[in-house]
Design an enzyme around this catalytic site. Sequence first.
Site, PDB file in Angstrom:
ATOM      1  N   ASP A  88     -24.231  94.944 107.758  1.00 31.50           N
ATOM      2  CA  ASP A  88     -23.824  95.448 108.648  1.00 31.50           C
ATOM      3  C   ASP A  88     -22.310  94.181 108.324  1.00 31.50           C
ATOM      4  OD1 ASP A  88     -21.931  97.109 109.634  1.00 31.50           O
ATOM      5  OD2 ASP A  88     -23.476  97.824 111.809  1.00 31.50           O
ATOM      6  N   GLY A  91     -18.939  94.303 112.896  1.00 29.31           N
ATOM      7  CA  GLY A  91     -17.497  94.974 113.813  1.00 29.31           C
ATOM      8  C   GLY A  91     -17.836  96.240 114.412  1.00 29.31           C
ATOM      9  N   GLY A 216     -19.649 105.708 114.923  1.00 28.72           N
ATOM     10  CA  GLY A 216     -18.618 105.851 116.085  1.00 28.72           C
ATOM     11  C   GLY A 216     -20.060 106.805 116.764  1.00 28.72           C
ATOM     12  N   ASP A 266     -30.929 103.554 110.424  1.00 25.66           N
ATOM     13  CA  ASP A 266     -31.529 102.200 111.305  1.00 25.66           C
ATOM     14  C   ASP A 266     -30.976 102.131 113.110  1.00 25.66           C
ATOM     15  OD1 ASP A 266     -27.931 101.874 111.781  1.00 25.66           O
ATOM     16  OD2 ASP A 266     -29.115 100.194 112.064  1.00 25.66           O
ATOM     17  N   CYS A 304     -53.648 108.266 113.998  1.00 26.24           N
ATOM     18  CA  CYS A 304     -52.917 107.264 113.723  1.00 26.24           C
ATOM     19  C   CYS A 304     -53.492 106.198 112.743  1.00 26.24           C
ATOM     20  CB  CYS A 304     -52.118 106.557 114.204  1.00 26.24           C
ATOM     21  SG  CYS A 304     -50.789 104.914 113.380  1.00 26.24           S
ATOM     22  N   CYS A 306     -52.343 103.427 111.435  1.00 23.81           N
ATOM     23  CA  CYS A 306     -51.209 101.850 111.022  1.00 23.81           C
ATOM     24  C   CYS A 306     -52.263 100.876 111.607  1.00 23.81           C
ATOM     25  CB  CYS A 306     -49.986 102.569 111.764  1.00 23.81           C
ATOM     26  SG  CYS A 306     -50.784 101.854 113.741  1.00 23.81           S
ATOM     27  N   CYS A 309     -53.574 100.924 114.758  1.00 25.70           N
ATOM     28  CA  CYS A 309     -54.594 101.252 115.129  1.00 25.70           C
ATOM     29  C   CYS A 309     -56.096 101.201 114.619  1.00 25.70           C
ATOM     30  CB  CYS A 309     -53.810 102.674 115.418  1.00 25.70           C
ATOM     31  SG  CYS A 309     -52.621 103.200 116.684  1.00 25.70           S
ATOM     32  N   HIS A 335     -46.953 100.081 115.301  1.00 21.67           N
ATOM     33  CA  HIS A 335     -47.225 101.100 115.234  1.00 21.67           C
ATOM     34  C   HIS A 335     -46.609 101.884 115.544  1.00 21.67           C
ATOM     35  CE1 HIS A 335     -49.617 104.894 116.764  1.00 21.67           C
ATOM     36  NE2 HIS A 335     -48.383 104.871 117.801  1.00 21.67           N
TER      37      HIS A 335
END
Lengths: 377, 377
Positions: A88, A91, A216, A266, A304, A306, A309, A335
Amino acid sequence: MFDLEAMDGRARAGNLRTPHGTVATPAFMPVATKAVVKTLTPEEVWETGARALICNSFHLHLRPGAGLVRRMGGLHQLMGWGGTVFTDSGGFQLIRSGFDMKLRDSGIKYRNGLTGAVEELTPEGAVRLQWELGSDVAMALDDCPRYGTGREGVAQSCRRTIDWARRAMDARSALEDGPGGPLFFGIVQGGLDEELRKSCADALVSLNMDGYGIGGLSIGEPKPEMQRALRWSVEALPLSKPRYLMGVGSAAELLGSIAEGADLFDSAFPTRNARHGTIMTSGGNYSLSRADNAGIAGPLEEGCPCPTCRRFTRGYLHHLCIEKDMLGMRLASVHNLFFVEQLVSEAREAIVRRRFASFCEEFLAGMPGADSGSEEE
Amino acid sequence: MFDLEAMDGRARAGNLRTPHGTVATPAFMPVATKAVVKTLTPEEVWETGARALICNSFHLHLRPGAGLVRRMGGLHQLMGWGGTVFTDSGGFQLIRSGFDMKLRDSGIKYRNGLTGAVEELTPEGAVRLQWELGSDVAMALDDCPRYGTGREGVAQSCRRTIDWARRAMDARSALEDGPGGPLFFGIVQGGLDEELRKSCADALVSLNMDGYGIGGLSIGEPKPEMQRALRWSVEALPLSKPRYLMGVGSAAELLGSIAEGADLFDSAFPTRNARHGTIMTSGGNYSLSRADNAGIAGPLEEGCPCPTCRRFTRGYLHHLCIEKDMLGMRLASVHNLFFVEQLVSEAREAIVRRRFASFCEEFLAGMPGADSGSEEE
C-alpha cells in the site's frame, strides 16, 4: 495478468499472475505492515493458505527505509516470503492515523517522527518507493476522506485521487525498464455517493491500470451503505481487471463483498483479534479468555484442520491466553488466518461450481451476528 | 536411573533415565515456569536439542491448578511435550519473589493473590502437587536463604531443608503405588559456608534420594564464592547420583560448573535475554538493537546451524527487534537456546573424549568477559 475463471452472479473466481506466483481469487491477504505478519514466520503464514501479503510502503520508508530493504534484496528476500507481496502507498495511514500532516495537491506533507524532518509523500514518490521495495502489486497514492466528510470534500478527494493516479502512471512509465515489473492498481474513492464512486472509477479505468482498489470503505459506515458503495464502484469497473476491497476481513463482510464481485481483501482483523484472544469459527467468534474454555480437551474449533487445532487443545490455549504468553497469540493467529483463508477458498470453489449463493446461505446460517474489522495493524 | 558414562577430571557425562526418555548429561533445561517455554512451541524447543524442561509446580498450582492439569492428562499432554519434565517445588519463588509469605517449620504460609485465601505450601503438599502434575523429576520443598543471610540464619534454613526433605520422602512413600513414578531430588542448601554445605548434603544423601539439586547459588554472590560452594556441595554427593545446579545458564558459568561435576542446569537467561534482544554467540553476547546490525545479510552468528540462522538474516531480526515484533523474540529465543544446548552437548562430547579442559580453554578464549543469569521467567 488476470483471468476470470468463473462467475456466479456477480461473484468471480479468477487468477492473478504476479512476478511471485499466481494468486487464486477471491483471496485474503494477511497484513504485514512492517514486513512481518505479527508473531508469525513466513512458513506459518504460507501454511494458512495465504499466497499474498500486503506491506505498507510508507511505514517501511520510515523504518528501515527503502534503500536498506533494496540492499537486503527487496521485501521478499528480507522477509523470506516466496509468495506475492502487495504494497500500500501509505496515504490511508498518513491521513487517518493522526500523523502531523497536510494534504496538498502536490502530495501529503508530514513530519517524520523519527527524524523530525518535514517530508512530502507524492504520487511519484510513492511509486518509486514501492518499486524500490520490490513490490509485486503497487497501489497508487490516494486521498481517502474520513467517514462523514461532506459531498464537496469527497468530490475534492476524488479529483485529487484521479490526478494523483494519472501522475503515478506517468511516473511508472518513466521507471519501467521492460516487462516483469510490478502491477499497478488505482484506488476508487467517492465515499458513499453513487455519482462520485462511478465517476472516480470511470476516470481510473480510462488510465487502463492493472487493477483497482476500492478504498474509503469499512471505516465506520453502516454495512448496507458500504455494500451499496461497493456495488457502485464495482459496476463501473471492467470485468477483466481484479478488484481489491481494502480493509475487509470479517467472515460475513468477506462473503458479502465477494457476492458483489470483489476479488482481493486485506485486514488486520484476524491477526489482531487473535492476539487479543478472539477466536474466529464457523459458529461465530468467541473469547479464549472466557472461563468456560478452561480444561477443554478439544481444539479451538471442532473439525478444524489448521496447524493449531491439529496440535493443541483449547484448554491449553486458554491457559496461554490467561498467562498472556505470546505462544498463545501465535497459535491463535494461525488459526484465525487459516479460518479466513479456508473460507475464501471454499467460496472460490462454490463460485466455480455455481453454488455460491447457497454456500453463503449455509455458512451464514451457522454464524450468529456479524463482526467488522478494518485498518492496518 | 542414572549411569555415569565418562569422567574427565570432576566433569561427568551421564544418562538420566526418566519416565519420558533419557536425558544425556550435562544437560541444560529451558524454563517453562507456567507450562510454556515463553513464545515457543514444543517442536521448536525440541529442535534446539533440549530433551528436558523445568516447570514450576507452585505457579501451576496458582493457575490453572493441579486438578485441571491432571484432567488434561498431565503436564506433558497439556503442553504437547514428549520429553522429560522436571518440576520445581516453588519454594524458591515464594521466598524470593516478594510473595506475602511466612516461613514456618510446618511449611510456607502465603496469600494466594488470585483468591485472597491464606494457604500453606508444605513439604508433603509440594510432593502431592508434583505427582498430580505428572512430573518426571520432582524437587523437594527447600528453604533458600537470601544472599547475605548470616551463618545462624543459613544453618536454620539447612535444618528446615533437611527436615522438609525427610517429610517429603515419607509423603512420597505414601503416594507411590509401584515403580515408574517420578524421580525425587533433594536440594542442598548451606549458603557460602563449607561446613553447612557439607552437612546439608550429607543429611540428604543419607535419605538416598534419586538426585540432588544444588540450590542457593547464582543469586548475587561473587563467582569465585559460587564456585567454591558448588565444589563443597558436590564433594559431599555420591558419584552415582545426578547433580542439578539450579539457576545457571550463561556460557561461562555452565562450563565452570560442568567442570565442578554438575550434570543438570536450568535458567531463564537464554530465553529472557532473547526477548530483550540479547544474542548469545561463541564470541560473546551482543545486542540485536544496536544500529550496526541493520542491513546485515549474514545470520545472527556466522556458521550457526540453528533454525533461525538457517532461515533469517541478522538485518531482518534487527528490524523485528526495533519494531518490537514477537517474531523476533521467538527467533532469538530459538537461537539462544540452540546455542546453549549445543555448548552443553559439545562439552559432553569433550568429556567423553577426555579433552574437556582444552575444550573449555578454547571456548572461553573466544569469549570476552562473562555474564550471569538466574531465576525463573
